[in-house]
Design an enzyme around this catalytic site. Structure first.
Site, PDB file in Angstrom:
ATOM      1  N   TYR A   1     110.556  23.543  37.717  1.00 42.71           N
ATOM      2  CA  TYR A   1     111.518  24.363  38.468  1.00 42.71           C
ATOM      3  C   TYR A   1     112.379  25.215  37.528  1.00 42.71           C
ATOM      4  O   TYR A   1     112.079  26.368  37.281  1.00 42.71           O
ATOM      5  CB  TYR A   1     112.383  23.499  39.416  1.00 42.71           C
ATOM      6  CG  TYR A   1     112.972  24.397  40.479  1.00 42.71           C
ATOM      7  CD1 TYR A   1     112.348  24.559  41.706  1.00 42.71           C
ATOM      8  CD2 TYR A   1     114.096  25.178  40.205  1.00 42.71           C
ATOM      9  CE1 TYR A   1     112.837  25.466  42.645  1.00 42.71           C
ATOM     10  CE2 TYR A   1     114.588  26.077  41.138  1.00 42.71           C
ATOM     11  CZ  TYR A   1     113.956  26.209  42.344  1.00 42.71           C
ATOM     12  OH  TYR A   1     114.446  27.114  43.252  1.00 42.71           O
TER      13      TYR A   1
ATOM     14  N   ASP B   1     109.429  43.457  56.980  1.00 39.64           N
ATOM     15  CA  ASP B   1     109.391  43.138  55.555  1.00 39.64           C
ATOM     16  C   ASP B   1     110.685  43.578  54.866  1.00 39.64           C
ATOM     17  O   ASP B   1     110.894  44.771  54.625  1.00 39.64           O
ATOM     18  CB  ASP B   1     108.173  43.834  54.929  1.00 39.64           C
ATOM     19  CG  ASP B   1     108.082  43.556  53.450  1.00 39.64           C
ATOM     20  OD1 ASP B   1     108.859  42.719  52.944  1.00 39.64           O
ATOM     21  OD2 ASP B   1     107.233  44.195  52.790  1.00 39.64           O
TER      22      ASP B   1
ATOM     23  N   GLY C   1     115.021  27.406  57.470  1.00 39.73           N
ATOM     24  CA  GLY C   1     115.659  26.883  56.257  1.00 39.73           C
ATOM     25  C   GLY C   1     117.121  27.267  56.121  1.00 39.73           C
ATOM     26  O   GLY C   1     117.890  27.258  57.092  1.00 39.73           O
TER      27      GLY C   1
ATOM     28  N   ALA D   1     116.423  34.965  57.695  1.00 39.39           N
ATOM     29  CA  ALA D   1     117.324  34.278  58.634  1.00 39.39           C
ATOM     30  C   ALA D   1     116.641  33.387  59.659  1.00 39.39           C
ATOM     31  O   ALA D   1     117.306  32.886  60.556  1.00 39.39           O
ATOM     32  CB  ALA D   1     118.140  35.335  59.384  1.00 39.39           C
TER      33      ALA D   1
HETATM   34  P1  NAD Z   1     112.318  29.180  54.010  1.00 33.75           P
HETATM   35  O1  NAD Z   1     110.871  29.302  53.707  1.00 33.75           O
HETATM   36  O2  NAD Z   1     112.733  28.144  55.021  1.00 33.75           O
HETATM   37  O3  NAD Z   1     112.904  30.590  54.553  1.00 33.75           O
HETATM   38  C1  NAD Z   1     112.495  31.809  54.057  1.00 33.75           C
HETATM   39  C2  NAD Z   1     112.988  32.946  54.938  1.00 33.75           C
HETATM   40  O4  NAD Z   1     112.581  34.184  54.325  1.00 33.75           O
HETATM   41  C3  NAD Z   1     112.388  32.948  56.360  1.00 33.75           C
HETATM   42  O5  NAD Z   1     113.362  33.401  57.270  1.00 33.75           O
HETATM   43  C4  NAD Z   1     111.295  34.020  56.270  1.00 33.75           C
HETATM   44  O6  NAD Z   1     110.976  34.664  57.495  1.00 33.75           O
HETATM   45  C5  NAD Z   1     111.957  34.994  55.314  1.00 33.75           C
HETATM   46  N1  NAD Z   1     111.020  35.894  54.647  1.00 33.75           N
HETATM   47  C6  NAD Z   1     110.012  35.601  53.785  1.00 33.75           C
HETATM   48  N2  NAD Z   1     109.400  36.742  53.373  1.00 33.75           N
HETATM   49  C7  NAD Z   1     110.059  37.761  53.978  1.00 33.75           C
HETATM   50  C8  NAD Z   1     109.924  39.177  53.945  1.00 33.75           C
HETATM   51  N3  NAD Z   1     109.009  39.778  53.200  1.00 33.75           N
HETATM   52  N4  NAD Z   1     110.765  39.916  54.713  1.00 33.75           N
HETATM   53  C9  NAD Z   1     111.719  39.330  55.502  1.00 33.75           C
HETATM   54  N5  NAD Z   1     111.904  38.000  55.537  1.00 33.75           N
HETATM   55  C10 NAD Z   1     111.088  37.230  54.797  1.00 33.75           C
HETATM   56  O7  NAD Z   1     113.041  28.988  52.616  1.00 33.75           O
HETATM   57  P2  NAD Z   1     114.356  28.204  52.115  1.00 33.75           P
HETATM   58  O8  NAD Z   1     113.908  26.942  51.472  1.00 33.75           O
HETATM   59  O9  NAD Z   1     115.405  28.172  53.149  1.00 33.75           O
HETATM   60  O10 NAD Z   1     114.795  29.147  50.909  1.00 33.75           O
HETATM   61  C11 NAD Z   1     115.789  30.138  51.029  1.00 33.75           C
HETATM   62  C12 NAD Z   1     116.511  30.293  49.701  1.00 33.75           C
HETATM   63  O11 NAD Z   1     117.176  29.047  49.399  1.00 33.75           O
HETATM   64  C13 NAD Z   1     115.564  30.549  48.508  1.00 33.75           C
HETATM   65  O12 NAD Z   1     116.207  31.422  47.617  1.00 33.75           O
HETATM   66  C14 NAD Z   1     115.429  29.177  47.881  1.00 33.75           C
HETATM   67  O13 NAD Z   1     115.090  29.231  46.503  1.00 33.75           O
HETATM   68  C15 NAD Z   1     116.837  28.644  48.087  1.00 33.75           C
HETATM   69  N6  NAD Z   1     116.970  27.187  47.959  1.00 33.75           N
HETATM   70  C16 NAD Z   1     116.145  26.350  48.646  1.00 33.75           C
HETATM   71  C17 NAD Z   1     116.261  24.971  48.460  1.00 33.75           C
HETATM   72  C18 NAD Z   1     115.361  24.009  49.180  1.00 33.75           C
HETATM   73  O14 NAD Z   1     115.313  22.825  48.791  1.00 33.75           O
HETATM   74  N7  NAD Z   1     114.641  24.432  50.212  1.00 33.75           N
HETATM   75  C19 NAD Z   1     117.262  24.448  47.622  1.00 33.75           C
HETATM   76  C20 NAD Z   1     118.123  25.336  46.980  1.00 33.75           C
HETATM   77  C21 NAD Z   1     117.960  26.708  47.154  1.00 33.75           C
END
Ligand code: NAD
Length: 402
Positions: free
Chosen positions: A239, A115, A56, A53
């Site tokens: 991908y 975690d 992203g 949370a």
């Molecule tokens: P991000 O890196 O911005 O966010 C990841 C989040 O996960 C952060 O809040 C981080 O603290 C948390 N996190 C990581 N490891 C953790 C752990 N062990 N315990 C608790 N929290 C943990 O990533 P994002 O790009 O927002 O991706 C989020 C989801 O959206 C993923 O499933 C990704 O595949 C999907 N997604 C992303 C995109 C894109 O273009 N960025 C597009 C479509 C879907």
């Protein structure tokens, strides 16, 4: 107290520090966007758990739920707090800012910095939910992690971003040198595929939902979503058909089985939501994707279609999660927020420009400057309105977990 002037420090392309004021303004901007949501409707969720949370899509989901619809949110993330002169990570400062605004706006926002894959974190979350967020209407699973320690075996799985079956070559931007180069990525081994599925697949999502259901913490009609990506065929070898795609297939399979579990028991739903490609720490790490996103930002902006995470999440809530009718899904039962990205004219324009990009014309043919700015913004740098010459307090404390 540790007031200091913070300048962006990078290792390669990645920023290794973060700016608290820049992060605060990013969160404020997202809150302002979320506040323009349509009025709450009867299906608006009241108690929301977001796993992943702090940055992203997860951060934007939390803000859209909280400031768009007045939902109470519990956020889970894994972020480094400040340490002496060292700044915290951006996700930490984002949450400090979110927490301060929530207090001011009288919104309940709690968090766990730990975690999410561990049993301990789940136990703690269950306690907090039982005390303050029960029953949950919505659980959003938005983790992106390079590794996972399996809670049963103790084995640490590392995810990789590789093609499957054969090597894959394509053009990409070498982010440090800003050169357009050809990369060749070797195919993943069976172990690397399995490890990536163990980290980014659906097993942990399933463990979360099972645990919450077993404790009786799900509301009738509770919904859970996990995020995925499909993208255009030219990125599929790295991908959709690569290691991360295998993990996403597993996530989709998990959605089907969770849906079959939640529908009859709680009248609930488990769905995959396919989001648009945006600049996040996770997406910038995928080879070829930075070039694709640099073109995507240019083409979508020119067509007036560009969206960041908060615009996408606002649309998720307005069109799908609070709509009176059951949300419209594609033939694989997924919600699609990538419709604008995948529209024929956007993709045709990207395909036309793709072979033209060279190191020399990178900044004219693509919006690499926009990609770079958005990437720096993630860490609170290059944010409009921040005076980077002014000392700021870096040692801000997140209130203890509830
Ligand atoms: P991000 O890196 O911005 O966010 C990841 C989040 O996960 C952060 O809040 C981080 O603290 C948390 N996190 C990581 N490891 C953790 C752990 N062990 N315990 C608790 N929290 C943990 O990533 P994002 O790009 O927002 O991706 C989020 C989801 O959206 C993923 O499933 C990704 O595949 C999907 N997604 C992303 C995109 C894109 O273009 N960025 C597009 C479509 C879907």
């Amino acid at each position: 107290m540790s007031r200091q002037v913070i300048k962006r420090r990078s290792r390669g392309f990645i920023c290794v520090n973060a700016h608290p004021e820049g992060c605060r303004l990013n969160v404020e901007r997202q809150i302002t966007a979320a506040e323009q949501a349509p009025p709450p409707r009867e299906r608006a969720p009241r108690n929301v758990l977001v796993v992943g949370a702090s940055t992203g899509y997860g951060l934007a989901s939390r803000i859209a739920a909280g400031w768009g619809y007045g939902a109470r949110t519990l956020g889970i993330f894994f972020e480094r707090p400040p340490d002496d002169e060292k700044t915290a990570t951006a996700g930490y400062y984002n949450t400090v800012a979110l927490d301060q605004r929530a207090k001011r706006d009288d919104l309940l926002a709690a968090h766990i910095n730990g975690d999410a894959f561990s049993d301990e974190c789940k136990r703690e979350a269950i306690e907090i939910v039982r005390r303050e967020f029960s029953p949950l209407d919505l659980i959003i699973y938005s983790l992106a992690s390079p590794k996972r320690m399996h809670p049963r075996t103790g084995v640490v799985h590392n995810s990789v971003l590789k093609p499957i079956g054969q090597a894959y070559s394509n053009r990409t931007i070498e982010l440090d040198s800003e050169k357009v180069v050809n990369v060749t990525l070797p195919p993943a081994s069976e172990k690397e595929i399995a490890d990536t599925v163990a980290v980014m697949g659906g097993e942990d999502w399933r463990i979360w939902i099972d645990a919450l259901a077993k404790e009786g913490l799900l509301a009738p009609g509770a919904r859970t979503l996990a995020y995925s990506y499909i993208g255009p065929e030219m990125t599929w070898p790295i991908y959709r058909d690569g290691t991360i795609g295998r993990a996403k297939n597993d996530l989709e399979q998990t959605a089907r089985s969770l849906d079959a579990f939640l529908s009859p028991k709680f009248g609930g739903r488990a769905l995959i939501c396919v989001n648009k490609a945006v600049v996040t720490q996770a997406s910038a790490a995928i080879p070829v994707v930075p070039l694709y996103i640099s073109l995507l930002i240019k083409v979508m902006s020119e067509k007036g279609l560009e969206e960041g995470p908060i615009e996408q999440m606002r649309r998720l809530f307005a069109n799908f999660l609070t709509a009176r009718a059951d949300p419209k899904t594609d033939d694989a039962n997924r919600l699609r927020l990538d419709d604008r990205e995948m529209s024929t004219d956007v993709q045709a324009e990207i395909a036309r420009l793709w072979p033209q990009v060279t190191t020399e014309n990178l900044r004219e043919v693509t919006d690499f400057a926009g990609f770079q700015r958005q990437f720096r913004n993630l860490f609170g740098f290059d944010v409009e309105g921040v005076d980077y010459e002014r000392p700021v307090e870096t040692d801000t404390e997140l209130p203890p977990e509830r």
